[in-house]
Write an enzyme that holds these catalytic residues in place. Structure first.
Site, PDB file in Angstrom:
ATOM      1  N   ARG A  29       0.854  -1.195  -0.036  1.00 58.85           N
ATOM      2  CA  ARG A  29       0.042  -0.011  -0.017  1.00 58.85           C
ATOM      3  C   ARG A  29       0.850   1.326  -0.037  1.00 58.85           C
ATOM      4  O   ARG A  29       1.981   1.317   0.597  1.00 58.85           O
ATOM      5  CB  ARG A  29      -1.001  -0.013   1.072  1.00 58.85           C
ATOM      6  CG  ARG A  29      -1.959  -1.005   1.245  1.00 58.85           C
ATOM      7  CD  ARG A  29      -3.208  -0.766   2.289  1.00 58.85           C
ATOM      8  NE  ARG A  29      -3.802  -2.056   2.346  1.00 58.85           N
ATOM      9  CZ  ARG A  29      -4.850  -2.473   1.276  1.00 58.85           C
ATOM     10  NH1 ARG A  29      -5.114  -1.639   0.543  1.00 58.85           N
ATOM     11  NH2 ARG A  29      -5.500  -3.597   1.583  1.00 58.85           N
ATOM     12  N   HIS A 100       7.796   1.815 -10.420  1.00 65.07           N
ATOM     13  CA  HIS A 100       6.436   1.419  -9.644  1.00 65.07           C
ATOM     14  C   HIS A 100       5.393   1.738 -10.521  1.00 65.07           C
ATOM     15  O   HIS A 100       5.349   2.728 -11.293  1.00 65.07           O
ATOM     16  CB  HIS A 100       6.621   1.915  -8.376  1.00 65.07           C
ATOM     17  CG  HIS A 100       6.466   3.265  -8.229  1.00 65.07           C
ATOM     18  ND1 HIS A 100       7.899   3.937  -8.323  1.00 65.07           N
ATOM     19  CD2 HIS A 100       5.753   4.312  -8.190  1.00 65.07           C
ATOM     20  CE1 HIS A 100       7.793   5.285  -8.192  1.00 65.07           C
ATOM     21  NE2 HIS A 100       6.468   5.559  -8.073  1.00 65.07           N
TER      22      HIS A 100
END
Ligand code: DGP
Length: 117
Positions: A29, A100
């Site tokens: 997260r 990412h």
């Protein structure tokens, strides 16, 4: 890379809320979530930008796709939809220099980008 924050998370030196991983990719997260679901899909290898994939690293891209689907399903957003974003370089808004992919979901994410004034 020793001074890379995501490499430290991958090594387990910095804690993270990890949701999914395989041999190529980890998903955790985001520390500053912008949507009810906001996770980062991160190659375990230190690849800096999306432009830096090399021959033979196709399995990492496949793992990123598998991760997105698995996490979207687990978070209950597979059918409602979600957005995948890769920020690349300074104008792309990339702050962490370890590739990412953001996955945002859990609410309508809105227009793709704001038109410049
Ligand atoms: P970008 O701007 O695309 O480089 O996004 C980097 C994201 O990384 C940003 O949304 C915040 C997140 N982030 C930065 N440091 C950490 C951290 O230590 N842990 C976690 N979980 N997320 C982080």
């Amino acid at each position: 890379m020793s001074d890379c924050i995501f490499c430290k998370i991958i090594a387990g030196d910095i804690p993270s809320d990890t949701l999914w991983e395989d041999e190529n990719v980890i998903v955790f997260r985001d520390i500053d979530p912008k949507a009810p679901t906001h996770v980062l899909i991160v190659p375990k290898e230190h690849i800096v930008t999306f432009a830096d994939f090399k021959e033979g690293q196709g399995d990492i891209l496949l793992s990123m796709s598998k991760a997105a689907r698995a996490v979207a399903e687990a978070e209950g957003v597979l059918d409602s939809g979600y957005r995948l974003i890769v920020n690349n370089g300074p104008d792309g808004g990339q702050e962490v220099l370890h590739l990412h992919m953001h996955l945002f979901g859990g609410r309508p994410i809105g227009p793709m980008i704001k038109r410049a004034e």
